[in-house]
Design a protein around this motif. Sequence first.
Motif, PDB file in Angstrom:
ATOM      1  N   UNK A 150       0.522  -1.247  -0.002  1.00  0.00           N
ATOM      2  CA  UNK A 150       0.148   0.252  -0.049  1.00  0.00           C
ATOM      3  C   UNK A 150       0.803   1.624  -0.047  1.00  0.00           C
ATOM      4  N   UNK A 151       0.927   2.680  -0.743  1.00  0.00           N
ATOM      5  CA  UNK A 151       1.165   3.438  -0.602  1.00  0.00           C
ATOM      6  C   UNK A 151       0.607   4.695  -1.180  1.00  0.00           C
ATOM      7  N   UNK A 163      -3.646  13.904  -4.274  1.00  0.00           N
ATOM      8  CA  UNK A 163      -2.817  13.216  -3.446  1.00  0.00           C
ATOM      9  C   UNK A 163      -3.522  11.200  -4.024  1.00  0.00           C
ATOM     10  N   UNK A 164      -3.232  10.575  -3.607  1.00  0.00           N
ATOM     11  CA  UNK A 164      -3.593   9.704  -4.891  1.00  0.00           C
ATOM     12  C   UNK A 164      -3.145   8.294  -3.406  1.00  0.00           C
ATOM     13  N   UNK A 165      -3.686   7.695  -3.639  1.00  0.00           N
ATOM     14  CA  UNK A 165      -3.183   5.725  -2.490  1.00  0.00           C
ATOM     15  C   UNK A 165      -3.704   4.470  -3.482  1.00  0.00           C
ATOM     16  N   UNK A 166      -2.696   3.879  -3.840  1.00  0.00           N
ATOM     17  CA  UNK A 166      -1.985   2.961  -4.155  1.00  0.00           C
ATOM     18  C   UNK A 166      -2.065   1.325  -3.591  1.00  0.00           C
ATOM     19  N   UNK A 167      -2.928   0.363  -4.086  1.00  0.00           N
ATOM     20  CA  UNK A 167      -3.247  -0.393  -2.930  1.00  0.00           C
ATOM     21  C   UNK A 167      -2.824  -2.013  -4.237  1.00  0.00           C
ATOM     22  N   UNK A 188      -6.167   2.079  -7.767  1.00  0.00           N
ATOM     23  CA  UNK A 188      -5.485   3.658  -6.686  1.00  0.00           C
ATOM     24  C   UNK A 188      -7.039   4.033  -6.802  1.00  0.00           C
ATOM     25  N   UNK A 189      -7.049   4.850  -5.175  1.00  0.00           N
ATOM     26  CA  UNK A 189      -7.481   5.874  -4.606  1.00  0.00           C
ATOM     27  C   UNK A 189      -7.506   7.212  -4.905  1.00  0.00           C
ATOM     28  N   UNK A 190      -7.828   8.068  -5.223  1.00  0.00           N
ATOM     29  CA  UNK A 190      -7.188   9.752  -4.591  1.00  0.00           C
ATOM     30  C   UNK A 190      -8.982  10.658  -4.546  1.00  0.00           C
ATOM     31  N   UNK A 191      -7.998  11.694  -3.888  1.00  0.00           N
ATOM     32  CA  UNK A 191      -8.491  12.783  -3.495  1.00  0.00           C
ATOM     33  C   UNK A 191     -10.072  13.421  -3.952  1.00  0.00           C
ATOM     34  N   UNK A 192     -10.838  14.159  -4.044  1.00  0.00           N
ATOM     35  CA  UNK A 192     -11.502  15.522  -4.497  1.00  0.00           C
ATOM     36  C   UNK A 192     -10.463  15.725  -5.492  1.00  0.00           C
ATOM     37  N   UNK A 193      -9.517  16.961  -5.195  1.00  0.00           N
ATOM     38  CA  UNK A 193      -8.207  17.322  -5.187  1.00  0.00           C
ATOM     39  C   UNK A 193      -8.023  17.303  -6.806  1.00  0.00           C
ATOM     40  N   UNK A 194      -7.257  16.165  -6.681  1.00  0.00           N
ATOM     41  CA  UNK A 194      -6.312  15.108  -7.078  1.00  0.00           C
ATOM     42  C   UNK A 194      -7.601  14.753  -8.508  1.00  0.00           C
ATOM     43  N   UNK A 195      -8.733  14.480  -8.710  1.00  0.00           N
ATOM     44  CA  UNK A 195      -9.317  13.506  -9.869  1.00  0.00           C
ATOM     45  C   UNK A 195     -10.482  15.307  -9.960  1.00  0.00           C
ATOM     46  N   UNK A 196     -10.434  16.173  -9.493  1.00  0.00           N
ATOM     47  CA  UNK A 196     -10.526  17.571 -10.355  1.00  0.00           C
ATOM     48  C   UNK A 196      -9.474  18.073 -11.323  1.00  0.00           C
ATOM     49  N   UNK A 218     -13.990  12.479  -4.990  1.00  0.00           N
ATOM     50  CA  UNK A 218     -12.934  11.687  -5.007  1.00  0.00           C
ATOM     51  C   UNK A 218     -13.079   9.862  -4.360  1.00  0.00           C
ATOM     52  N   UNK A 219     -12.598   8.880  -5.191  1.00  0.00           N
ATOM     53  CA  UNK A 219     -12.842   7.541  -5.092  1.00  0.00           C
ATOM     54  C   UNK A 219     -11.599   6.998  -6.170  1.00  0.00           C
ATOM     55  N   UNK A 220     -11.906   5.516  -6.043  1.00  0.00           N
ATOM     56  CA  UNK A 220     -11.401   5.123  -6.702  1.00  0.00           C
ATOM     57  C   UNK A 220     -11.658   5.300  -8.812  1.00  0.00           C
ATOM     58  N   UNK A 221     -10.493   5.410  -8.482  1.00  0.00           N
ATOM     59  CA  UNK A 221      -9.846   5.975 -10.556  1.00  0.00           C
ATOM     60  C   UNK A 221      -9.472   5.364 -11.036  1.00  0.00           C
TER      61      UNK A 221
END
Length: 274
Positions: A150-151, A163-167, A188-196, A218-221
């Motif tokens: 997980x990263x 920000x983004x998060x990977x599993x 990969x899951x990303x917060x709202x700012x990243x996806x925007x 925000x969500x899985x992208x």
Amino acid sequence: MDSLLMKTTVHTRIASVLALFSIVAVSQSAVAQTAPDNKGQASTVVGFGAGYVPEYDGAQKRRAIPVLFGEYRNGEGFFVSSMRGIGMEKQAGEFGVSAALSYRGGRKDQRSNSSLFGSDDLKGMGDIPGSAVANLEVSTLLAGQVKLYAGANLALSNRDNGNSFKFGVSRLIFQTSADQVGLDFSAEYADRKFNQTYFGVTAQQSQNSGYRAYSPKAGLNQMSASIAWNHVIDSRWSVRTMAGVTQLTGDAANSPIVKNKVNPMLISTVNYRF
């Protein structure tokens, strides 16, 4: 003119180096178990090659790119890497942890030799500046074969980039003295700012580009799968080839700038270890 050419060449080389961090990161875990045990010994690896990648996540067009990279490890956990940045990694039995400072490349609203990520399909969207980031990862090895990890990729500058998060999970499926093949699957899951930032369209961008306004949550992208083959020629030389595919999901997949939800990629490098 010479000054402009020099600047363009430098930017292109930097983009090529950063490309490996963005693209090969997906296959790095898949063959991590195959790396020689250099604990206590310093090592340096440099490589060069080529890749065939989308112009941006969700792009219709792809481009061939040169790939250059280098990595130094002092044998005690400290590393300097064009893939991972500058940081430390530690292993305690089956558990591992790493932390590094790195750079997340930006994106241009036109195809340009001075930037890896950019497309004429994004005209009017404006450029996305790069960000200094913190890369954090924890992992564990199950039965000596399956790696769970997980990263987090956290923006330290231009924090509106998000920000983004990977599993993920990776496994070595074939190994001989000369060849190793690994599989990697991640989400990969990303917060709202990243996806925007990367998939959204503001009212101003809509007016400039013609794309409809869009505000993803925000969500899985994305979900990714890759297979990596490492061929050892001798104690110095090796060749690594990775083929992968990314499937955009959720709000990211429904973005008006996304032309293809499925993005294949291929990259191969020749590597030399000092």
